[in-house]
Scaffold this active site. Sequence first.
Site, short mmCIF file in Angstrom:
data_model
loop_
_atom_site.label_atom_id
_atom_site.label_comp_id
_atom_site.label_asym_id
_atom_site.label_seq_id
_atom_site.Cartn_x
_atom_site.Cartn_y
_atom_site.Cartn_z
N LEU A 233 0.81 -1.23 0.00
CA LEU A 233 0.00 0.00 0.00
C LEU A 233 0.84 1.27 0.00
CD1 LEU A 233 -2.74 -1.05 2.59
CD2 LEU A 233 -2.95 -0.96 0.11
N ARG A 234 2.16 1.11 -0.09
CA ARG A 234 3.01 2.29 -0.05
C ARG A 234 2.72 3.22 -1.23
NH1 ARG A 234 7.89 -0.03 1.12
NH2 ARG A 234 7.46 0.15 3.34
N GLY A 235 2.43 2.66 -2.38
CA GLY A 235 2.12 3.49 -3.55
C GLY A 235 0.88 4.33 -3.35
#
Length: 424
Positions: free
Chosen positions: A362-364
Amino acid sequence: MASILGASSSTSILASRPLSSHISKPSVPSLTFTSGQSNGRKYYGGVRIQGKKGISRLRLTVTNVATDVGTVEQAQNLASKESQRPVYPFAAIVGQDEMKLCLLLNVIDPKIGGVMIMGDRGTGKSTTVRSLVDLLPEIKVVAGDPYNSDPEDPEFMGVEVREKAVKGEELPIVLTKITMVDLPLGATEDRVCGTIDIEKALTEGVKAFEPGLLAKANRGILYVDEVNLLDDHLVDVLLDSAASGWNTVEREGISISHPARFILIGSGNPEEGELRPQLLDRFGMHAQVGTVRDADLRVKIVEERGRFDKNPKEFRDSYKAEQEKLQQQIASARATLSSVEIDHDMKVKISKVCAELNVDGLRGDIVTNRAAKALAALKNRDKVTAEDIATVIPNCLRHRLRKDPLESIDSGLLVIEKFYEVFS
């Protein structure tokens, strides 16, 4: 100063594609700058001592490390300030708008997670990064503390400062510019992480820790030129610090930890090798830099550089007004960032783009939301628009896509294609 464009080259190629009515213009707009115990281990002043026979009540103090190191570094900074070569003004850099925008957004919101800049040799990567120094805002730090501890936020405090804050002791506060630290490729692990003097620690019980580059970079910027050539053991150190926000040094049963939260900026030439995927993913944004092909623009760059080399002071003075204006814009954006909002519908669409591009984790999603809000703040708005997202999303996702050796399309193009598909 020429305008800074948030769009990558991939965005401009697709600028003619139609979007839905709520996006007024499909092309990406330019930015014109107007003590206790735990698990059988004892802790003293941030130093953990493993239980051993014969060392049952050793008290180790590192109280003086902050004052000593801070005083020495301040004296060194004052002594060398006049002898340092003037920095090329950020406002004077021609072109490379994508790289400049990524850097500015990270200064506005350090939690974006840094920038990886990849491009040809001689395209101004290092010059641009180092020119950022003049624009860095001031922050509050605890005077004499080698870790640039935040006097108000425990998350950014060293262990000793935190203990003093808990006890209610008054913390001396000074204003200082955000620090930029260069990490040399040949640096040893001791130089990066810091060192422990075991002999002094065990025999005298006096200051035993010398902070390294990670301590100095806390709450600042850590710049690694040619990061793709960095030794694996230093890559592991950066990964550990990026993941935890702390740097821990252990030797002979003694463990010392300090906060190490910094904006990681790396630059490199793709011809010299690829980055490890684990490290690449730690960079919040990815900027691609190409050689300028326009002859007139190349001449302008050469002429401007010639002016700077001939008389740096006069050249810097000619850009003083633009530099100050940009400084004010950054300070204003940092102050208003927390009030910027992004509609739930846009958050859903961002996540849909990430999901359909098979972006791992979920970093993006998180970085795209943060970068879009920082861009809105930079434009002096309190609400994110679709254009803001279009501007930053290629830089936030292109380095997170799974590589297909048979794919000939640039990853930034793939991202912007998916953006138009989802947002239209």
